[in-house]
Design an enzyme around this catalytic site. Structure first.
Site, PDB file in Angstrom:
ATOM      1  N   VAL A 143       3.880  -5.971   2.784  1.00 49.37           N
ATOM      2  CA  VAL A 143       3.820  -7.226   3.535  1.00 49.37           C
ATOM      3  C   VAL A 143       4.494  -8.319   2.719  1.00 49.37           C
ATOM      4  O   VAL A 143       4.223  -8.475   1.523  1.00 49.37           O
ATOM      5  CB  VAL A 143       2.364  -7.621   3.847  1.00 49.37           C
ATOM      6  CG1 VAL A 143       2.337  -8.906   4.688  1.00 49.37           C
ATOM      7  CG2 VAL A 143       1.640  -6.498   4.582  1.00 49.37           C
ATOM      8  N   LYS A 156       5.377  -7.389   8.057  1.00 48.49           N
ATOM      9  CA  LYS A 156       4.808  -6.128   7.568  1.00 48.49           C
ATOM     10  C   LYS A 156       5.754  -4.993   7.902  1.00 48.49           C
ATOM     11  O   LYS A 156       6.033  -4.721   9.064  1.00 48.49           O
ATOM     12  CB  LYS A 156       3.439  -5.887   8.207  1.00 48.49           C
ATOM     13  CG  LYS A 156       2.769  -4.581   7.795  1.00 48.49           C
ATOM     14  CD  LYS A 156       1.392  -4.463   8.444  1.00 48.49           C
ATOM     15  CE  LYS A 156       0.692  -3.183   8.047  1.00 48.49           C
ATOM     16  NZ  LYS A 156      -0.666  -3.078   8.660  1.00 48.49           N
ATOM     17  N   ASP A 208     -11.424   0.150  11.375  1.00 48.31           N
ATOM     18  CA  ASP A 208     -11.130   0.059   9.937  1.00 48.31           C
ATOM     19  C   ASP A 208     -11.590  -1.279   9.373  1.00 48.31           C
ATOM     20  O   ASP A 208     -10.878  -1.924   8.601  1.00 48.31           O
ATOM     21  CB  ASP A 208      -9.631   0.257   9.688  1.00 48.31           C
ATOM     22  CG  ASP A 208      -9.328   0.652   8.243  1.00 48.31           C
ATOM     23  OD1 ASP A 208     -10.244   1.124   7.556  1.00 48.31           O
ATOM     24  OD2 ASP A 208      -8.177   0.478   7.812  1.00 48.31           O
ATOM     25  N   GLY A 212       0.837  -1.189   0.000  1.00 50.92           N
ATOM     26  CA  GLY A 212       0.000   0.000   0.000  1.00 50.92           C
ATOM     27  C   GLY A 212       0.867   1.230   0.000  1.00 50.92           C
ATOM     28  O   GLY A 212       2.074   1.168  -0.263  1.00 50.92           O
TER      29      GLY A 212
END
Length: 657
Positions: A27, A42, A140, A22
Site C-alpha cells: 500500500v 493498494k 477478517d 504484506g
C-alpha cells in the site's frame, strides 16, 4: 514494471511513499493528480512464477474486495474510489486514512483502558452492522485491519469479505483469515455467519485491552485447536468490558451476544470515560489512549503487544472431538477429550533422578546474556528463526507470509522471499547449508538455495498446514509435521513416506543429531521413529498437554519437550524415563533449543525466555524480552548468540559470552 516513488499509476495516481506491505500486497500513499487529493493505492501482486489460474483468481479477489467495500457508505469503512490496472497487476484506489492500526498502537504503547476499547468496539460494531445489513460479511476483523485516526475508527481490508448472492472466491476448503481471530465455527471449516464477525470483534477488543490474544499458540494449528477446545485466557484488565468479551467469545454462535445487546453494553462502558474517580491501570493508561500521529494504513497482519504482568495459563479442554479442514482434506484433528483423559503421564513430576546424576558432569555453564542487536522483521508476528550452519545467515518467517534472510556479519537484510500464500511457521537449513526449507499455513514446503537467490522446488501437502521442519543429519531427508509427519527426499524433491500416526495432529518434529531417529509430538504422544523402518514407533510418553516445542541435546541422549501446560520436561532417549521438569513458565512453551555444547537449554514460554543450566540442573536467568508471546528461540552454531522472536515482529540477538 516494479512500483517506486514518483511512478504514475494509470496516468492519474503518483506514488509518494510506501505505508504498508504484506506477503502479496503493498500500500502506497499516492497523489491523485486530477482531483488533487491524497489516496491510498493498494497493489495486489503474485510472484512472477505464479500460474495463469492464480493470477486470474487474484484479479477476481481484487474486484471482490472493491465491490464489497463499495456497497457500504459508512464512516467506519474505508471508501473505495477506483480499481485500475497498471502493467500486470491490479490496484485498488482508496480513501487515505491518516492514522495507524490498532495492532501497531498496542504493540508500541501497550494495552488501552476499557473505556477507550469500548468506544473503538462501538464504532467497529456500527460498521459491521452496516455491512451485515448490506449482505457483506467481513471475515477478517483483527487489530491489523482497524485504523485509528484521532477518535475515528475505520475498518479496512475487505479482501476476504463475502457478499450475499456472489460466489465465494476462496480456494476450496481453505480456512482464511488471521487464525488468532477466527470464530470456532470457521476454525472447524464451517461457513462464516454474522456472529463470526462478532466473535472476531470480541477477540480484537480482548487484544486491545489485554495486550495479547485470547488464544495463543506457536502456530495456527495450535491456535485453532485452542479456539475450538479451550476457554479464552483470563482478562484481568478488562474491568467492565469483561461481560462483553465473555458474551462475544462463546463457542456456539447461537449463544453469542447479539449486535443490539453488544452495542448497549459497550455504550455503557464507553460512557464511563468521562466519569470522575477513575483510578488504577485504566486511569494511568488514559494518558496514552490518544493515538500518536502516523501515516496511513496498517501492516497487512498484526502481532501482539507487551503482555501484562502475571502468568498466562492454558484454558480448559472442551467437550468431544473437533475437526477443521484444509483445502482438500482434514488439516487439524484435535484429539477427543476422552482419549486425552486416558492418555495420562505415568511418570510423576519430580526432581532429576539418579539416571541423570550418573552422567559425566563437566563444568556448569556460566553466562550473563547481553542484548547484542535487534532486527526489525516486518510488520507482523515472527514464528520461526533459524541460523545457517556456518552462522553467517539468519532466516525468519512469520505472519506476513514472507521469509527474510540477514547477513549476520553486518546485520543487513539481504533478501525477502515470497511464495507462501499464508503465515510461515517453519524454516530450517540443511546441514550443509545449501538448502533452506520453509513451510506454513498454505501446506506448501518450499526449498530455496541456502543464500535465498533461487527457489529449487515446491513440495505439496495438498492443503494441510505445516508446523515444523527438520532435516536428517545427512541432509537427505526432510520431515514436515502438520496433519501428519511426512518424509521428503531432498535430492529427489518428492515424498517418500507418511508416518502412520492416524487421527493425530503433529505439531513438532526433531531429528536426533546422529542416525535416523526422529522424534514427533502433537495431541496424543511423544514418539520415536526409525525413519529407515518407520512402521513401528516407540512411545516415549502419552500426553495430557499439547507439545509444540521439542529438541534433542547435541549428544542425542536427552529430549526436551515443552507444551501448553507451561512446562518443559526432559526425557532419557534410551530408557524413555523422565529425567526431570523445569520450573513452570508463564504461558505455553512454543520453543526449546539446546546450545551446541549442550550446556544451556533455552525455553520460550509466554513472554519469558528461560535459560537453564543443563549440567548443574538449575535456572541461569531469564531474558528481558519486553515483548508479548515469544514464539521461537535458536542458537548460533558456535553457541555465542541466541536469537529470540515473537509477536512484536522484532528478532533479538543475545550475546552469551
Amino acid at each position: 514494471m516494479p512500483e517506486g516513488r514518483g511512478r504514475l499509476i494509470a496516468g492519474q495516481y503518483r506514488l509518494v511513499e510506501e505505508i504498508g506491505r504484506g506477503g502479496f500486497a503493498v500500500v502506497w500513499r499516492a497523489r491523485d493528480e486530477r482531483l488533487h487529493r491524497d489516496v491510498a493505492a493498494k497493489r495486489l501482486f503474485l510472484p512472477a512464477y505464479s500460474t495463469v489460474e492464480q493470477r486470474s483468481e487474484q484479479r477476481r479477489r481484487t474486484l471482490q474486495e472493491a465491490r464489497s467495500a463499495a456497497r457500504l457508505d459508512h464512516p467506519g469503512v474505508v471508501t473505495v474510489h477506483d480499481v485500475v490496472e497498471d502493467g500486470d497487476d491490479p490496484w485498488i484506489i482508496m480513501e487515505y486514512v491518516d492514522g495507524r492500526s490498532l495492532g501497531e498502537l498496542v504493540r508500541t504503547h501497550g494495552p488501552l483502558p476499557p473505556e477507550r476499547v469500548a468506544d473503538i468496539g462501538l464504532q467497529l460494531l456500527d460498521a459491521l452492522r452496516a455491512a451485515h445489513r448490506a449482505g457483506v460479511l467481513h471475515r477478517d476483523v483483527k487489530p491489523g485491519n482497524v485504523l485509528l485516526a484521532g477518535r475515528r475508527v475505520v475498518l479496512g481490508d475487505f479482501g476476504l469479505a463475502t457478499v450475499e448472492g456472489d460466489p465465494v472466491l476462496t480456494q476450496s476448503g481453505v480456512v482464511m483469515g488471521a487464525p488468532a481471530y477466527l470464530a470456532p465455527e470457521r476454525a472447524r471449516g464451517e461457513p462464516a455467519v454474522a456472529a463470526s464477525d462478532l466473535w472476531s470483534l470480541g477477540a480484537t477488543m480482548f487484544y486491545a485491552v489485554e495486550g495479547r490474544r485470547p488464544f495463543a499458540g506457536g502456530n495456527p494449528n495450535a491456535v485453532l485447536h485452542s479456539i475450538i477446545t479451550e476457554d479464552p485466557a483470563p482478562a484481568p484488565h478488562a474491568g467492565p468490558l469483561g461481560p462483553v468479551l465473555d458474551g462475544l467469545l462463546r463457542k456456539d454462535a447461537g449463544d453469542r451476544l447479539g449486535a443490539d445487546a453488544t452495542a448497549a453494553l459497550l455504550a455503557a462502558v464507553a460512557d464511563q470515560a468521562g466519569s470522575a474517580g477513575r483510578t488504577g491501570r485504566a486511569g494511568q493508561a488514559a494518558g496514552r489512549s490518544a493515538e500518536p500521529g502516523g501515516h496511513g494504513t496498517d501492516p497487512p497482519a498484526d502481532g501482539t503487544g507487551p503482555a501484562p504482568a502475571g502468568p498466562l495459563r492454558p484454558g480448559r479442554a472442551g467437550p468431544g472431538a473437533r475437526t477443521w479442514h484444509g483445502r482438500h482434506r482434514t488439516m487439524l484433528i484435535a484429539a477427543p477429550v476422552a482419549a486425552l483423559a486416558l492418555a495420562l503421564l505415568t511418570v510423576p513430576h519430580r526432581t532429576l533422578d539418579n539416571a541423570w546424576r550418573t552422567r559425566p558432569r563437566p563444568r556448569p555453564a556460566s553466562t550473563v546474556p547481553r542484548l547484542l542487536a535487534t532486527l526489525p522483521a516486518g510488520p507482523s508476528e515472527i514464528y520461526t528463526v533459524a541460523f545457517s550452519p556456518d552462522g553467517r545467515a539468519l532466516a525468519a518467517g512469520g505472519a506476513d507470509h514472507a521469509v527474510r534472510l540477514w547477513n549476520l556479519a553486518d546485520r543487513r537484510l539481504t533478501t525477502t522471499l515470497t511464495g507462501h500464500a499464508y503465515d510461515v511457521f517453519a524454516a530450517a537449513f540443511s546441514p550443509d547449508g545449501r538448502t533452506l526449507a520453509t513451510a506454513g499455513y498454505d501446506g506448501r514446503v518450499l526449498l530455496w538455495s541456502g543464500d535465498g537467490r533461487a527457489r529449487i522446488a515446491t513440495l505439496d501437502t495438498h492443503g494441510n498446514g505445516v508446523s515444523a521442519l527438520t532435516f536428517s543429519p545427512d541432509g537427505a531427508v526432510l520431515a514436515s509435521a502438520g496433519d501428519a509427519v511426512r518424509l521428503w527426499s531432498v535430492p529427489g524433491h518428492r515424498a517418500v513416506a507418511t508416518l502412520p500416526a492416524h487421527g493425530e495432529s503433529m505439531f513438532t518434529a526433531a531429528f536426533a543429531p546422529h542416525g535416523t531417529t526422529l522424534a514427533t509430538a502433537g495431541t496424543w504422544a511423544i514418539r520415536l521413529w526409525d525413519t529407515a523402518r518407520p512402521a513401528r514407533p516407540v512411545t516415549v510418553t502419552r500426553l495430557t498437554s499439547l507439545v509444540v516445542g521439542m529438541a534433542f541435546s547435541p549428544d542425542g541422549r536427552t529430549l526436551a519437550a515443552g507444551g501448553y501446560d507451561g512446562r518443559v520436561r526432559l526425557w532419557d532417549v534410551a530408557t524413555h524415563r523422565m529425567l526431570g521438569s523445569l520450573p513452570d513458565l508463564p504461558g505455553r512453551v512454543n520453543g526449546v533449543a539446546f546450545s551446541p555444547d549442550g550446556r544451556i537449554l533455552a525455553c520460550a514460554g509466554g513472554d519469558t525466555v528461560l535459560l537453564w543450566d543443563a549440567l548443574a540442573r538449575r535456572a541461569l536467568t531469564t531474558l528481558p524480552t519486553r515483548t508479548g508471546v515469544v514464539d521461537s528461540v535458536a542458537f548460533a552454531p558456535d553457541g555465542r548468540i541466541l536469537a529470540t522472536a515473537g509477536d512484536d515482529a522484532i528478532i533479538r540477538l543475545w550475546s552469551l559470552h
